[in-house]
Write an enzyme that holds these catalytic residues in place. Sequence first.
Site, PDB file in Angstrom:
ATOM      1  N   ASP A   8       0.824  -1.200   0.000  1.00 59.66           N
ATOM      2  CA  ASP A   8       0.000   0.000   0.000  1.00 59.66           C
ATOM      3  C   ASP A   8       0.857   1.247   0.000  1.00 59.66           C
ATOM      4  O   ASP A   8       0.660   2.172  -0.778  1.00 59.66           O
ATOM      5  CB  ASP A   8      -0.900  -0.031   1.253  1.00 59.66           C
ATOM      6  N   ASP A  28      -9.459  -0.978   3.579  1.00 63.69           N
ATOM      7  CA  ASP A  28      -8.902  -0.618   4.881  1.00 63.69           C
ATOM      8  C   ASP A  28      -9.744  -1.180   5.996  1.00 63.69           C
ATOM      9  O   ASP A  28      -9.246  -1.755   6.962  1.00 63.69           O
ATOM     10  CB  ASP A  28      -8.812   0.902   4.996  1.00 63.69           C
TER      11      ASP A  28
END
Lengths: 322, 465
Positions: free
Chosen positions: B240, B386
């Site tokens: 990420d 997330d």
Amino acid sequence: MTISRFLGCLLISYSPLIALFLKFILKDSKLLIISLSGAFFWMLSIFLSSILWFVVSPWKKEHIWTIIVSFIFQEVVRFLCFKLWNKLETSINLLSRINKQKRKINYILGSIACGVGFGFGYVLVMHTGVLTNVIGPADLYTTKCNMSLFVLNSFYAQAFGLLNVIWTSIMFLSIRNYTKKKLKGKPKRKYLVYLFVSIISHLVESLILLVNSCTASLLVLYLILAGLIILLVKLIVDTMNEKKNEYNLLKQNQESSSNEDKNENFSQEINFLDDNKSEENEKNKTDILNFEDEDEDEDDDEDDEIEKNDDLDEEEEEEEVN
Amino acid sequence: MSSQNESEEKKKKTKKRTNKKQNHKQKNKTKDVEFNTRYEIQEGKREPGKEDLDYIVAVYTKQLRKVLIPVAVTMLLVVLVIRTAYKDKPEEGAFNDIMVYNESDEDSAGFRFGGALLNAVIVIAVILVVTLIMVCLYMKGFDWILVGWVIFSVFIILTFYGLLTWLEIFQYLNKSLDWISALIVILNFGVAGTITITWKGAKIINQIYLIIISVLFAAILSTLPEYTTWILLVLLAIYDLVVVLSPKGPLKMLVETAEKKGKPIPGLIYSSMVWFMSTLEKSKAKKKRKNKKKNEKKKTSSSSESNTTESDDLLQNNKLLNSNSSESEENLINEDDEIVKEESEENEKSKTKIKISKKKKKTTKKKKDDNSSALLDHSPKLGLGDFIFYSLLISKAAYQDYTTVFTCFVAILMGLSLTLFFLALLQKALPALPLSIFFGIIFFFITSNVLVPMNSLVFQDHVFL
């Protein structure tokens, strides 16, 4: 421990914290973040002390060493939190003064929020975490106080949760009042005494639980708690008085030095307060207690219309004057 | 003389004004400044400087609460589901068919670590590949494929995984369920979910469905073997970070193509399908670093239109891209004995899909249809991925003990608030995963191994540190 007793224990241990949370902290999201970070930092401190406990094997059953070590770590982390908080507050207030906006963080509430965070972290980890493993039909009994172990511990946890709030707020306010730059007068030493008292009380409170008698531990615990609450109230009153005095001094300096409106907004602030005092409006008595709710979003539509109208009125007034 | 008169007049004015008007005037002044700064920032006339930090921080703090609450709710739900239904179930090796290496207690720790690393690396490679495929598809104009994929995957997750968890919970509660009622309920549930997420629907229901999707997915993922989950989380955080902050990522390509096409950014793809299906033209407003289910509000968050090019949540986009195309979960259902990797792809895709759908949560309705209000609508947004990985971490903690749950909870929320703070400061796209996962992993291992034994010993002797 049945579920009803479990809920009772939870409510006993969390009630003062929840009350403080709902009253003061839910309004403002800044305070929520501060309390969250307080819990975070408290957990860091307890991690350090537990790592030491884990590493040094002879301490594992002698609780006095763990108490002392954790006390040291907690107070150090509290002080570090204060430093962080100070930095944040000064930067944000500087920015707000540059922008001539009122975005000051209320100092007293901020310290209470940090304390509530510490308290929540404390009770969550030390008390509730162990309690949830014990839900079931049985119950543990202690000879100390002749009651269930878990109920007794929940009373202790309640006291300690509230005590954490008080310790943090006393530390923050006393150090602030001692180190703050004043227009007139010297920093008073009583604030250092307050700080010393709070720190020593932490050690006393945690050590007193080692004593085997019931009444002594509970009594001492709650007496010290009451004394510290009185101390905190006194501190808050002192800080507010000092703020007022400084404000008045500033006002005097301003009036004496300049008749021209150098700082328009500032003079308007002063006039604003004078009007309030003359009108004896309770809500706006002191600037310090003026907690503005941050839920302005809901009133946006209405405020827009009112804004437009006010702007028009002001323009008309100015035109008339000219 | 004139100056004195003016000052006197001003004093008179101030004295005449009532409290309300003063409040309004001050509010007006502050709001004027706010509006001007906001407007200028949005229009891209000037970048937010130091003076605006105050405003930004204030807005950030207001918006933060609205991001934290859904995350907290998802995590609590996941804990609830796992503590009731999944905890006592022996691990049946749910992912054994999918993973290249099947963990077992017989192998040595080093071997397990290596195997888990292999699994995780394969998963991330798949994510990368699918991301690129999705970017290609989007660039060539095959938006309809992505849309269809999203709809399909959302439906499958809601029905299939929903039914699975429902059955698990009923098994725990020792209740019986007939297939007719189950079918009816689950089908309705799934269809309602897809409609609200991909088309129109009430905001709250949209948010609830997105939460449910992330909860279901995290509950299913929690059955992954242990070493694999931890290594996967770490690698995902690194991935990420790299993807979001790298200057030549697929996300940037996606953003550029979206700009060229003149369509509201990839909102087309990942922001709610609402923008795709409906006729709303509030394109620019969609760009946000982190999508979040949020009502449109007048006050904007730090992310502004001017920074739309950078403010996409690259993570979201990437994962979005991953989710599209390639194999579908039909493989899973049809039980084709295809390559293991394909099935893992599906999982990843479904994950990313969720991210797509998550982004959807953008408000479907607006109070005012003015362009100004659209421009002003910036709320921090958070990708569904997330949510899922936070809940995955919490689910791992839930298997252990409640103290680990609490500490990881605080760690994740703290990481999230810190990332949002940096977001407000830097005005750039930032990855949401790394900080929270970093804190979460540290807190998890310390509590489960060190703090819990200390607590249990100390609690018995009524010692409170």
